[in-house]
Design a protein around this motif. Sequence first.
Motif, PDB file in Angstrom:
ATOM      1  N   ILE A  21       0.769  -1.140  -0.004  1.00 49.38           N
ATOM      2  CA  ILE A  21      -0.122   0.103   0.027  1.00 49.38           C
ATOM      3  C   ILE A  21       0.867   1.203  -0.137  1.00 49.38           C
ATOM      4  CG2 ILE A  21      -1.847   1.086   1.259  1.00 49.38           C
ATOM      5  CD1 ILE A  21      -2.667  -1.371   2.353  1.00 49.38           C
ATOM      6  N   ASN A  22       1.103   1.661  -1.233  1.00 52.03           N
ATOM      7  CA  ASN A  22       1.930   2.792  -1.277  1.00 52.03           C
ATOM      8  C   ASN A  22       1.831   4.055  -0.471  1.00 52.03           C
ATOM      9  OD1 ASN A  22       4.079   4.487  -2.781  1.00 52.03           O
ATOM     10  ND2 ASN A  22       3.589   3.121  -4.218  1.00 52.03           N
ATOM     11  N   GLN A  23       2.904   4.472   0.053  1.00 52.11           N
ATOM     12  CA  GLN A  23       2.900   5.677   0.802  1.00 52.11           C
ATOM     13  C   GLN A  23       2.638   6.975   0.335  1.00 52.11           C
ATOM     14  OE1 GLN A  23       6.702   4.299   2.775  1.00 52.11           O
ATOM     15  NE2 GLN A  23       6.102   5.434   4.449  1.00 52.11           N
ATOM     16  N   GLY A  24       3.228   6.886  -1.312  1.00 56.72           N
ATOM     17  CA  GLY A  24       3.175   8.089  -2.004  1.00 56.72           C
ATOM     18  C   GLY A  24       3.958   9.230  -1.367  1.00 56.72           C
ATOM     19  N   THR A  25       3.571  10.401  -1.374  1.00 53.15           N
ATOM     20  CA  THR A  25       4.101  11.786  -1.074  1.00 53.15           C
ATOM     21  C   THR A  25       5.444  11.671  -1.118  1.00 53.15           C
ATOM     22  OG1 THR A  25       4.694  10.658   1.178  1.00 53.15           O
ATOM     23  CG2 THR A  25       2.316  11.584   1.095  1.00 53.15           C
ATOM     24  N   SER A  26       6.416  12.538  -0.475  1.00 54.20           N
ATOM     25  CA  SER A  26       7.917  12.511  -0.526  1.00 54.20           C
ATOM     26  C   SER A  26       8.476  11.193  -0.462  1.00 54.20           C
ATOM     27  CB  SER A  26       8.308  13.516   0.434  1.00 54.20           C
ATOM     28  OG  SER A  26       8.392  12.858   1.707  1.00 54.20           O
ATOM     29  N   TYR A  27       8.135  10.186   0.236  1.00 54.41           N
ATOM     30  CA  TYR A  27       8.565   8.864   0.198  1.00 54.41           C
ATOM     31  C   TYR A  27       8.626   8.293  -1.242  1.00 54.41           C
ATOM     32  CZ  TYR A  27       7.903   8.375   5.157  1.00 54.41           C
ATOM     33  OH  TYR A  27       7.992   8.805   6.728  1.00 54.41           O
ATOM     34  N   LEU A  28       7.806   8.270  -2.064  1.00 56.22           N
ATOM     35  CA  LEU A  28       7.697   7.740  -3.387  1.00 56.22           C
ATOM     36  C   LEU A  28       8.154   8.827  -4.422  1.00 56.22           C
ATOM     37  CD1 LEU A  28       7.104   5.611  -5.476  1.00 56.22           C
ATOM     38  CD2 LEU A  28       4.570   6.366  -5.422  1.00 56.22           C
ATOM     39  N   TYR A  29       7.557   9.842  -4.345  1.00 61.26           N
ATOM     40  CA  TYR A  29       7.949  11.000  -5.379  1.00 61.26           C
ATOM     41  C   TYR A  29       9.197  11.705  -5.205  1.00 61.26           C
ATOM     42  CZ  TYR A  29       3.183   9.549  -6.416  1.00 61.26           C
ATOM     43  OH  TYR A  29       2.042   8.807  -6.867  1.00 61.26           O
ATOM     44  N   GLY A  30       9.686  11.556  -3.989  1.00 63.67           N
ATOM     45  CA  GLY A  30      10.897  12.258  -3.552  1.00 63.67           C
ATOM     46  C   GLY A  30      12.046  11.382  -3.736  1.00 63.67           C
ATOM     47  N   THR A  31      11.980  10.372  -2.855  1.00 68.17           N
ATOM     48  CA  THR A  31      13.361   9.210  -2.847  1.00 68.17           C
ATOM     49  C   THR A  31      12.916   8.268  -3.489  1.00 68.17           C
ATOM     50  OG1 THR A  31      12.451   8.334  -0.695  1.00 68.17           O
ATOM     51  CG2 THR A  31      13.742  10.259  -0.500  1.00 68.17           C
ATOM     52  N   GLY A  32      11.515   7.830  -3.873  1.00 63.57           N
ATOM     53  CA  GLY A  32      11.501   6.730  -4.941  1.00 63.57           C
ATOM     54  C   GLY A  32      11.497   5.498  -4.117  1.00 63.57           C
ATOM     55  N   LEU A  33      11.156   5.419  -2.749  1.00 63.47           N
ATOM     56  CA  LEU A  33      11.245   4.144  -2.019  1.00 63.47           C
ATOM     57  C   LEU A  33      10.213   4.290  -0.784  1.00 63.47           C
ATOM     58  CD1 LEU A  33      13.143   4.979   0.582  1.00 63.47           C
ATOM     59  CD2 LEU A  33      14.854   4.424  -1.259  1.00 63.47           C
ATOM     60  N   GLN A  34       9.741   3.015  -0.143  1.00 60.46           N
ATOM     61  CA  GLN A  34       8.994   2.849   0.935  1.00 60.46           C
ATOM     62  C   GLN A  34      10.016   2.959   1.819  1.00 60.46           C
ATOM     63  OE1 GLN A  34       5.855   3.075   0.460  1.00 60.46           O
ATOM     64  NE2 GLN A  34       5.620   2.875  -1.698  1.00 60.46           N
TER      65      GLN A  34
END
Length: 242
Positions: free
Chosen positions: A196-209
């Motif tokens: 269940i993707n975290q989105g926000t800066s985790y995904l779109y900033g650093t590209g990982l959970q």
Amino acid sequence: VWKGLSEAEQAEFNRINAQLNTSDGSFSGFLPHRADASVWDTTPPVSFLLSLDAPASAVGNNAQAFFGKGGIASPDALSKGRLPWLNGTKGDTSAVIVQRTLPTLAPNASYRIRYLWGYTPGSSGAAGALNCSMLYIKYKSLHNILEESSEKWKQSSVQFVMGRTNKSWIGRELLWHSYMLRAGTTFDDFFQERIINQGTSYLYGTGLQAAARDPLQHALPLIFSEPETVKGVILFTMKEFV
């Protein structure tokens, strides 16, 4: 039009990639070492766009030539009357462009256009074309897929009924939240598990959970309704620490 990374952004990109490619855990403290790890996927799957209800009038694959000097407001391809096509187009200029000739609508009339868009992970060339053909055959005959999909979501969603009360909005809110949570579920091909993707800066900033806590919290409401998804999230989290 995106002009690429600035010099400072490129330097930061290189620094993070270098940390990802070390085994001392300096990047996040628990991510496993992978020699091919990268902040960006430099070889993403090939995407496709298929016109389902009628043949395409024309196709194109070059976004830069499509917009040209006119930009979004007045793309060059519209004034030239043809779509740009270049063999072997890659990188930031590549795109999937499909042109359709539509009928003239009378007042209050409607016309449904059906497209299939997606990508075929792990396959390209002949294998990718075969996958696209199979998907086209599968979805071409599904004329009411939106209604059928919505009904299946409704049947498997969490619902809350209070009877005769002015609090019926609670049931609507729960239905909406149930959908939004489940719609955030995706598949991670690095760990080969659901998440269940975290989105926000985790995904779109650093590209990982980056945080183990958040996906586990997100999965809690699905323990009874979607146990397989919760199992995937738990396995995903455990693999982060291996």
